[in-house]
Design an enzyme around this catalytic site. Sequence first.
Site, PDB file in Angstrom:
ATOM      1  N   HIS A  38      -9.995 -30.017 -34.537  1.00 22.64           N
ATOM      2  CA  HIS A  38     -10.868 -28.965 -34.010  1.00 22.64           C
ATOM      3  C   HIS A  38     -11.677 -29.454 -32.815  1.00 22.64           C
ATOM      4  CE1 HIS A  38      -9.530 -26.641 -37.323  1.00 22.64           C
ATOM      5  NE2 HIS A  38     -10.196 -27.314 -38.239  1.00 22.64           N
ATOM      6  N   LYS A  88       0.830  -1.204   0.000  1.00 21.93           N
ATOM      7  CA  LYS A  88       0.000   0.000   0.000  1.00 21.93           C
ATOM      8  C   LYS A  88       0.867   1.259   0.000  1.00 21.93           C
ATOM      9  CE  LYS A  88      -3.609   2.496   2.497  1.00 21.93           C
ATOM     10  NZ  LYS A  88      -4.658   2.445   3.533  1.00 21.93           N
TER      11      LYS A  88
END
Length: 528
Positions: A280, A138
């Site tokens: 596929h 922070k």
Amino acid sequence: MNVTVTRALLSVSDKSGILDLARALDRYGVELVSTGGTAKAIRDAGLPVRDISDLTGFPEMMDGRVKTLHPVVHGGLLAVRDNPEHVASMGEHGIGAIDLVVVNLYPFAQTVAKGADRDEIIENIDIGGPSMVRSAAKNHAHVAIVTDPADYAALVEELDANAGATSLETRRRFAAKAYAATAAYDSAIAGWFASVDQGETLPQTLPLAFTRADTLRYGENPHQTAALYLPNTGATRGIAQGQQLQGKELSYNNYNDADAALELVSEFRDGPPTVVIVKHANPCGVATGDTLLEAYQAALACDSVSAFGGIIALNRPLDAETARAISGIFTEVVCAPDADAEARAIFAAKKNLRLIVTGELPDPARGGLAIKSIAGGLLVQSRDNGLLAAEELKVVTKRAPTEQELADCRFAWTVAKHVKSNAIVYAKDGSTAGVGAGQMNRLESARIAAWKAKDAAEKAGWAEPRTIGSAVASDAFFPFADGLMAAVEAGATAVIQPGGSIRDAEVIAAADEAGLAMVFTGMRHFRH
């Protein structure tokens, strides 16, 4: 803004590289403050170090549960150095600034993975570590936070380049990584509580933590970006954990198709030699045989056109004979548990062919979640790990299947589970004869699969397609008898399907009239 490091707090569970970092900090005259085992390691290396208890005025207590949760520590981390009120508070309470924090957390995920009991797992939930990480991150405008030993070298380079100081750019980058680390850590804890401790398959909040393992060339299409992510808490070995032995890097579609092939071949991991060919994400040929070569030849014969540029998965280590056969056509990826030296040498001549060895195949019965993104959210479900025992089949026609028909039914059913719905699979003698995938109605799938079988027969010079005398599997019930009649026209003599249609009686009557044997599974395998 550069910040000179004058005091560093080091507290690590993973001590790899920490002594080299401590020596580098000592060269710059940085005061080292540390805890427990980290302090001991630094002191034993002959470096000056100050115990955290000396800084706070309180001993480490409660088996180390309480040692850094103190205003002197968090004040030194959170104080905004150019805020006069903060500076005054630091002076009033004797709080010194801490410019660098090096922390990595208790090994929670590793403790779970080794099968520790609940008490040990709970003890490996870090409290002070994440608190320091978050405080330092922070206040990254003034404090550098390093959570990954892999970043120690970059930190030392930064200090060397800036005469013992860190840059804001670097502190911001480390802060972002620190918050990702605590988020992943909390996610692992929340996931364990939900799935293991509370037994929730679909918890109220779904904690997910994955780390990017690789950036891919592009996504499903060239204008899309893509990456491979691996779960932080470990996972069943699969295509993502496979070792690529050769060939150009895998694409998004390669991973997707290879995963489909591996998942299907894993259904046969305890069976005879089996080969799966996928195009596929749909299987276009699957076969078993006495050898891998026989299985490959039979799988290829099912649809040699679609197999061009396909993905191949095997349930046995790749041997030289099979490698030579596979080399006969263009193949994108081959996946196998392993490959012998001669097979590897044969593939080495195919520079673009990817060979991936996976080790043990995944367990098809394993649990876990299947996750799909939709606009605005996620769809989450348990994996389709439903397996079918012979005794669970229900014969619904006047004629029961023969032993061979039943074997072909079960083979076709296993393959159909991995074919996009509406799925129809014809199989005979442990090999697919025709596959119909992804159609908007089941009748068309049955017809396409039969047509493919005829085309395969013509290309192979067979007298008749392999649908003659075959078993046919449907991933969901036949809503009308027309799809069943298409299978009869193709030459099928046995049918396996879930049942459950309001027209089951009509379909069963049609099967009886045609002399078919039909079994119901009571289980559907839609794959969208």
